[in-house]
Design a protein around this motif. Structure first.
Motif, PDB file in Angstrom:
ATOM      1  N   ASN A  89       0.823  -1.207   0.000  1.00  0.00           N
ATOM      2  CA  ASN A  89       0.000   0.000   0.000  1.00  0.00           C
ATOM      3  C   ASN A  89       0.857   1.257   0.000  1.00  0.00           C
ATOM      4  N   ARG A  90       1.972   1.236   0.764  1.00  0.00           N
ATOM      5  CA  ARG A  90       2.833   2.419   0.847  1.00  0.00           C
ATOM      6  C   ARG A  90       3.563   2.681  -0.457  1.00  0.00           C
ATOM      7  N   THR A  91       3.993   1.615  -1.138  1.00  0.00           N
ATOM      8  CA  THR A  91       4.801   1.781  -2.341  1.00  0.00           C
ATOM      9  C   THR A  91       3.968   1.939  -3.595  1.00  0.00           C
ATOM     10  N   GLY A  92       2.663   1.675  -3.504  1.00  0.00           N
ATOM     11  CA  GLY A  92       1.815   1.757  -4.677  1.00  0.00           C
ATOM     12  C   GLY A  92       1.867   0.524  -5.550  1.00  0.00           C
ATOM     13  N   GLU A  93       2.590  -0.504  -5.134  1.00  0.00           N
ATOM     14  CA  GLU A  93       2.641  -1.753  -5.886  1.00  0.00           C
ATOM     15  C   GLU A  93       1.334  -2.518  -5.717  1.00  0.00           C
ATOM     16  N   PRO A  94       1.024  -3.411  -6.667  1.00  0.00           N
ATOM     17  CA  PRO A  94      -0.124  -4.295  -6.453  1.00  0.00           C
ATOM     18  C   PRO A  94       0.141  -5.187  -5.234  1.00  0.00           C
ATOM     19  N   PRO A  95      -0.908  -5.681  -4.583  1.00  0.00           N
ATOM     20  CA  PRO A  95      -0.704  -6.610  -3.466  1.00  0.00           C
ATOM     21  C   PRO A  95       0.086  -7.829  -3.940  1.00  0.00           C
ATOM     22  N   PRO A  96       0.862  -8.441  -3.056  1.00  0.00           N
ATOM     23  CA  PRO A  96       1.707  -9.575  -3.468  1.00  0.00           C
ATOM     24  C   PRO A  96       0.885 -10.788  -3.868  1.00  0.00           C
ATOM     25  N   ILE A  97       1.473 -11.568  -4.760  1.00  0.00           N
ATOM     26  CA  ILE A  97       0.833 -12.784  -5.287  1.00  0.00           C
ATOM     27  C   ILE A  97       1.841 -13.924  -5.224  1.00  0.00           C
ATOM     28  N   ILE A  98       1.341 -15.141  -5.043  1.00  0.00           N
ATOM     29  CA  ILE A  98       2.116 -16.359  -5.251  1.00  0.00           C
ATOM     30  C   ILE A  98       1.380 -17.176  -6.301  1.00  0.00           C
ATOM     31  N   ASN A  99       2.093 -17.579  -7.343  1.00  0.00           N
ATOM     32  CA  ASN A  99       1.519 -18.391  -8.422  1.00  0.00           C
ATOM     33  C   ASN A  99       1.859 -19.854  -8.154  1.00  0.00           C
ATOM     34  N   ALA A 100       0.833 -20.646  -7.818  1.00  0.00           N
ATOM     35  CA  ALA A 100       1.053 -22.031  -7.406  1.00  0.00           C
ATOM     36  C   ALA A 100       1.076 -23.018  -8.568  1.00  0.00           C
ATOM     37  N   HIS A 101       0.976 -22.526  -9.802  1.00  0.00           N
ATOM     38  CA  HIS A 101       0.883 -23.475 -10.923  1.00  0.00           C
ATOM     39  C   HIS A 101       1.430 -22.831 -12.187  1.00  0.00           C
ATOM     40  N   LEU A 102       2.689 -23.153 -12.493  1.00  0.00           N
ATOM     41  CA  LEU A 102       3.359 -22.629 -13.676  1.00  0.00           C
ATOM     42  C   LEU A 102       4.235 -23.735 -14.251  1.00  0.00           C
ATOM     43  N   HIS A 103       4.476 -23.670 -15.564  1.00  0.00           N
ATOM     44  CA  HIS A 103       5.324 -24.666 -16.224  1.00  0.00           C
ATOM     45  C   HIS A 103       6.455 -23.974 -16.964  1.00  0.00           C
ATOM     46  N   ALA A 104       7.643 -24.555 -16.883  1.00  0.00           N
ATOM     47  CA  ALA A 104       8.757 -24.094 -17.707  1.00  0.00           C
ATOM     48  C   ALA A 104       8.528 -24.599 -19.126  1.00  0.00           C
ATOM     49  N   THR A 105       8.444 -23.688 -20.085  1.00  0.00           N
ATOM     50  CA  THR A 105       8.097 -24.061 -21.457  1.00  0.00           C
ATOM     51  C   THR A 105       8.668 -23.038 -22.429  1.00  0.00           C
ATOM     52  N   ASN A 106       8.809 -23.465 -23.676  1.00  0.00           N
ATOM     53  CA  ASN A 106       9.178 -22.547 -24.754  1.00  0.00           C
ATOM     54  C   ASN A 106       8.039 -22.374 -25.748  1.00  0.00           C
ATOM     55  N   GLU A 107       6.840 -22.831 -25.394  1.00  0.00           N
ATOM     56  CA  GLU A 107       5.705 -22.774 -26.305  1.00  0.00           C
ATOM     57  C   GLU A 107       5.018 -21.419 -26.259  1.00  0.00           C
ATOM     58  N   ARG A 108       4.287 -21.120 -27.333  1.00  0.00           N
ATOM     59  CA  ARG A 108       3.464 -19.912 -27.456  1.00  0.00           C
ATOM     60  C   ARG A 108       4.255 -18.631 -27.164  1.00  0.00           C
ATOM     61  N   GLY A 109       5.537 -18.655 -27.498  1.00  0.00           N
ATOM     62  CA  GLY A 109       6.353 -17.468 -27.312  1.00  0.00           C
ATOM     63  C   GLY A 109       6.723 -17.181 -25.869  1.00  0.00           C
ATOM     64  N   ILE A 110       6.463 -18.122 -24.979  1.00  0.00           N
ATOM     65  CA  ILE A 110       6.782 -17.930 -23.564  1.00  0.00           C
ATOM     66  C   ILE A 110       8.274 -18.124 -23.343  1.00  0.00           C
ATOM     67  N   THR A 111       8.878 -17.192 -22.615  1.00  0.00           N
ATOM     68  CA  THR A 111      10.283 -17.306 -22.217  1.00  0.00           C
ATOM     69  C   THR A 111      10.390 -16.961 -20.744  1.00  0.00           C
ATOM     70  N   VAL A 112      11.516 -17.278 -20.164  1.00  0.00           N
ATOM     71  CA  VAL A 112      11.700 -16.915 -18.762  1.00  0.00           C
ATOM     72  C   VAL A 112      11.649 -15.399 -18.585  1.00  0.00           C
ATOM     73  N   ASP A 113      12.161 -14.654 -19.566  1.00  0.00           N
ATOM     74  CA  ASP A 113      12.125 -13.193 -19.456  1.00  0.00           C
ATOM     75  C   ASP A 113      10.690 -12.668 -19.510  1.00  0.00           C
ATOM     76  N   SER A 114       9.855 -13.240 -20.384  1.00  0.00           N
ATOM     77  CA  SER A 114       8.469 -12.776 -20.456  1.00  0.00           C
ATOM     78  C   SER A 114       7.708 -13.137 -19.188  1.00  0.00           C
ATOM     79  N   VAL A 115       8.012 -14.294 -18.610  1.00  0.00           N
ATOM     80  CA  VAL A 115       7.367 -14.699 -17.367  1.00  0.00           C
ATOM     81  C   VAL A 115       7.793 -13.791 -16.221  1.00  0.00           C
ATOM     82  N   LEU A 116       9.077 -13.493 -16.138  1.00  0.00           N
ATOM     83  CA  LEU A 116       9.562 -12.615 -15.072  1.00  0.00           C
ATOM     84  C   LEU A 116       8.992 -11.200 -15.209  1.00  0.00           C
TER      85      LEU A 116
END
Length: 301
Positions: A28-55
């Motif tokens: 709230n103080r920094t103006g960032e969105p509230p924190p999230i944890i993503n419990a379901h993700l896959h390492a993949t190179n499909e559909r243009g997904i890269t580690v940089d795009s995910v990050l």
């Protein structure tokens, strides 16, 4: 002993509550969105997904970390090496003929199964901290099959959370060509896990896909009986119609399970998923915070 355990539980809960509130206040103080944890993700190179795009997406939405299912372990470890604090890696298996459902290599030297001693070494070293996504539905194997029992026993012994593909999908038209000839939709019923949980009472499981549509009532029944079972609603929260997602999410809330629901994307865009959760008027802000962050922070320690 009971008193000590009760006091320890109260202290743990109180400490967690303070940390969660502190994280929320900082956002709230920094103006960032509230924190999230993503419990379901896959390492993949499909559909243009890269580690940089995910990050980049994780940074945009203030995702603290994502739980990364790795069929291609080298790819998963490469993502983890890129951002060590942002990914928690788990092994996906069993894989038919050593090939992951998305046609990645998957423990090909052992017909789709990780060596149990190797897996224990990964947990001991901290390279892996979860197990899953377990894919016995794709393999055509019941969760009570004796081949799976050493893995459940190892997870219980080491307090490793286990992610289970708990759904009857995907349908044949959405599976890659050559994928999983022994796929059995009936094996996606979460209640088939009941004997496993009775045999391993300390085992921590989260139901990936939360039973989807066909088995969502069974998911609720299992969660009501076993307090160490959680669920993420991936695919329901993105690919399925909004009205259906809304109705099924409300059924979990009405069943008293708001403390054990997790946010998972399954590599679908997070913006749309978050927008859906914000639009559901039956959710309080506290319930949204539990689903997007607090429950996962507790479940994954």
């Amino acid at each position: 002993m009971w008193l000590r355990l009760t006091l320890l539980g109260m202290l743990t809960f109180a400490t967690f509550s303070v940390l969660a509130a502190s994280s929320q206040e900082q956002s709230n103080r920094t103006g960032e969105p509230p924190p999230i944890i993503n419990a379901h993700l896959h390492a993949t190179n499909e559909r243009g997904i890269t580690v940089d795009s995910v990050l980049a997406e994780m940074d945009e939405h203030n995702v603290q970390f994502a739980v990364l299912s790795g069929a291609d372990n080298e790819l998963a470890y490469a993502w983890q090496q890129k951002a060590p604090s942002r990914f928690r890696v788990g092994a996906s298996f069993p894989c038919t003929d050593g090939v992951y459902p998305r046609m990645y290599p998957c423990f090909a030297d052992n017909n789709g199964w990780p060596d149990i001693n190797w897996l224990e070494e990964q947990f001991t070293s901290g390279r892996m901290t979860v197990m899953g996504e377990l894919l016995y539905v794709y393999y055509g194997m019941a969760p009570t099959d004796e081949q799976l029992q050493p893995y459940f026993a190892l997870a219980e012994k080491m307090a490793i959370p286990v992610g289970i593909h708990a759904a009857d999908g995907p349908p044949p038209r959405e599976r890659p060509e050559g994928c999983c000839p022994n796929f059995s939709a009936e094996l996606g019923n979460p209640l088939l896990l009941k004997p496993v949980l009775e045999q391993h009472p300390q085992l921590k499981i989260w139901l990936m896909h939360a039973g989807e549509v066909r088995f969502h009532k069974e998911a609720i029944e299992l969660m009501q009986e076993f307090p160490n079972v959680y669920a993420d609603m991936s695919i329901l929260n993105s690919v399925m119609p909004v009205a259906l997602h809304r109705r099924l999410l409300k059924s979990f809330i009405d069943a008293g399970l708001e403390d054990r629901l997790l946010l998972g994307t399954d590599n679908m865009p997070l913006t749309a998923i978050r927008d859906r959760l914000e639009s559901f008027e039956f959710l309080s802000e506290r319930q949204r915070r539990k689903i997007t962050y607090e429950n996962a922070a507790r479940f994954f320690n």
